[in-house]
Write an enzyme that holds these catalytic residues in place. Structure first.
Site, PDB file in Angstrom:
ATOM      1  N   MET A   1     -19.250  92.947 -17.364  1.00 55.80           N
ATOM      2  CA  MET A   1     -18.587  93.569 -18.795  1.00 55.80           C
ATOM      3  C   MET A   1     -17.102  93.132 -18.649  1.00 55.80           C
ATOM      4  O   MET A   1     -16.529  93.155 -19.770  1.00 55.80           O
ATOM      5  CB  MET A   1     -18.725  95.162 -18.876  1.00 55.80           C
ATOM      6  CG  MET A   1     -18.289  95.792 -19.861  1.00 55.80           C
ATOM      7  SD  MET A   1     -18.811  97.508 -20.417  1.00 55.80           S
ATOM      8  CE  MET A   1     -17.681  98.282 -19.054  1.00 55.80           C
ATOM      9  N   CYS A   2     -16.550  92.870 -17.822  1.00 57.83           N
ATOM     10  CA  CYS A   2     -15.060  92.666 -17.339  1.00 57.83           C
ATOM     11  C   CYS A   2     -14.081  92.646 -18.687  1.00 57.83           C
ATOM     12  O   CYS A   2     -14.486  92.764 -19.872  1.00 57.83           O
ATOM     13  CB  CYS A   2     -14.971  90.972 -17.145  1.00 57.83           C
ATOM     14  SG  CYS A   2     -15.961  90.600 -15.695  1.00 57.83           S
TER      15      CYS A   2
END
Length: 297
Positions: A1-2
């Site tokens: 998801m960074c």
């Protein structure tokens, strides 16, 4: 998801505040990537000097590095340590020799970045803690990018954190996943490229460096990547003179850009931008899919 953040300063009066602004942006992305974080800051070049960012699992070894290197090279070098990282400053004419000495005699140090302007700091830990350890809020510069990582495809390690730098004054952060990175890694190895991790982002960074080494501009390299890199991604790339943004043709990863007369800012989400000066008067938009954006000096 960074989470990704980026900031390019147009107004020189804001350069002393780059680190403070970038730190605030990075802090809002903690829940998008709580396992590790990193950032690249581009400062003013120093005449005839190349900076090498080093990382060590045992930073106490930095204490003797300046003396040892100066003796081996027969030339004074400067070492400034920050937590697990250190910035080595060497004269341009002995840089190649310095890299050989570091590789052969000091293998315990990892090279995180090389260039006239770039410094990279990255570590395992909660992003606000990582930023605090390296004093990001007190750094000045012309532009910078940051990343908070939620590891899904490789180990949580300092070397696996973003940004990845595979060329002089160049680095890349990435949100998403590449499906053909193993094939590309093999092709790039045949061209002489080396890799330290299994992270697909390192492959993307090496790919762009390889294209630019062949004479393509960053913009042309990013355009070419649309045909050669398969997956879903948002890239933010730092260079000596600016930074670029590219989303894949589907653009399923969130991204937002904001521009005023004083700066350009990028965030994975708008909330990363709300603390910036005059954000209420900025032009704010979602970058188009498969479209290269770049700002430079």
């Amino acid at each position: 998801m960074c989470g990704i953040v980026g900031l390019f300063i147009k107004d020189e009066s804001l350069e002393p505040n780059l680190g403070e602004m970038l730190s605030g942006m990075l802090g809002t992305m903690c829940d998008r990537g709580p396992d590790s974080a990193g950032f690249a800051v581009y400062g003013s070049p120093e005449n005839g000097v190349v900076k090498v960012t080093l990382q060590s699992a045992d930073p106490a070894q930095f204490n003797s590095l300046q003396t040892k290197l100066s003796k081996i090279l027969g030339r004074s070098v400067a070492v400034t340590s920050k937590d697990t990282h250190a910035i080595l400053r060497v004269d341009h004419d002995i840089f190649d020799t310095t890299r050989e000495v570091l590789r052969d005699q000091f293998p315990q140090f990892r090279v995180m970045a090389v260039g006239e302007r770039i410094e990279i700091y990255k570590e395992v830990g909660y992003p606000t803690d990582v930023a605090g350890r390296f004093g990001l809020a007190n750094m000045r510069g012309t532009h910078g990018i940051g990343h908070t990582r939620m590891a899904t495809e490789s180990a949580v390690t300092s070397i696996g954190a973003h940004p990845f730098s595979t060329g002089s004054d160049q680095c890349l952060v990435h949100n998403g996943s590449l499906s053909n990175h193993n094939n590309l890694r093999r092709e790039l190895k045949h061209e002489g490229r080396t890799f330290e991790t299994e992270n697909d982002t390192e492959v993307a960074a090496a790919y762009l460096s390889a294209q630019m080494d062949k004479g393509l501009s960053l913009g042309a390299s990013l355009e070419k990547s649309l045909g050669d890199l398969d997956g879903f991604y948002t890239f933010v790339v730092g260079t000596r003179d600016g930074f670029g943004v590219l989303r894949d043709p589907v653009a399923c990863k969130p991204a937002v850009l904001a521009e005023t007369d004083r700066y350009v800012a990028f965030g994975s989400e708008y909330r990363a931008l709300v603390g910036l000066p005059d954000i209420e008067s900025a032009r704010v938009w979602e970058p188009e899919p498969a479209t290269v954006y770049f700002w430079g000096r």
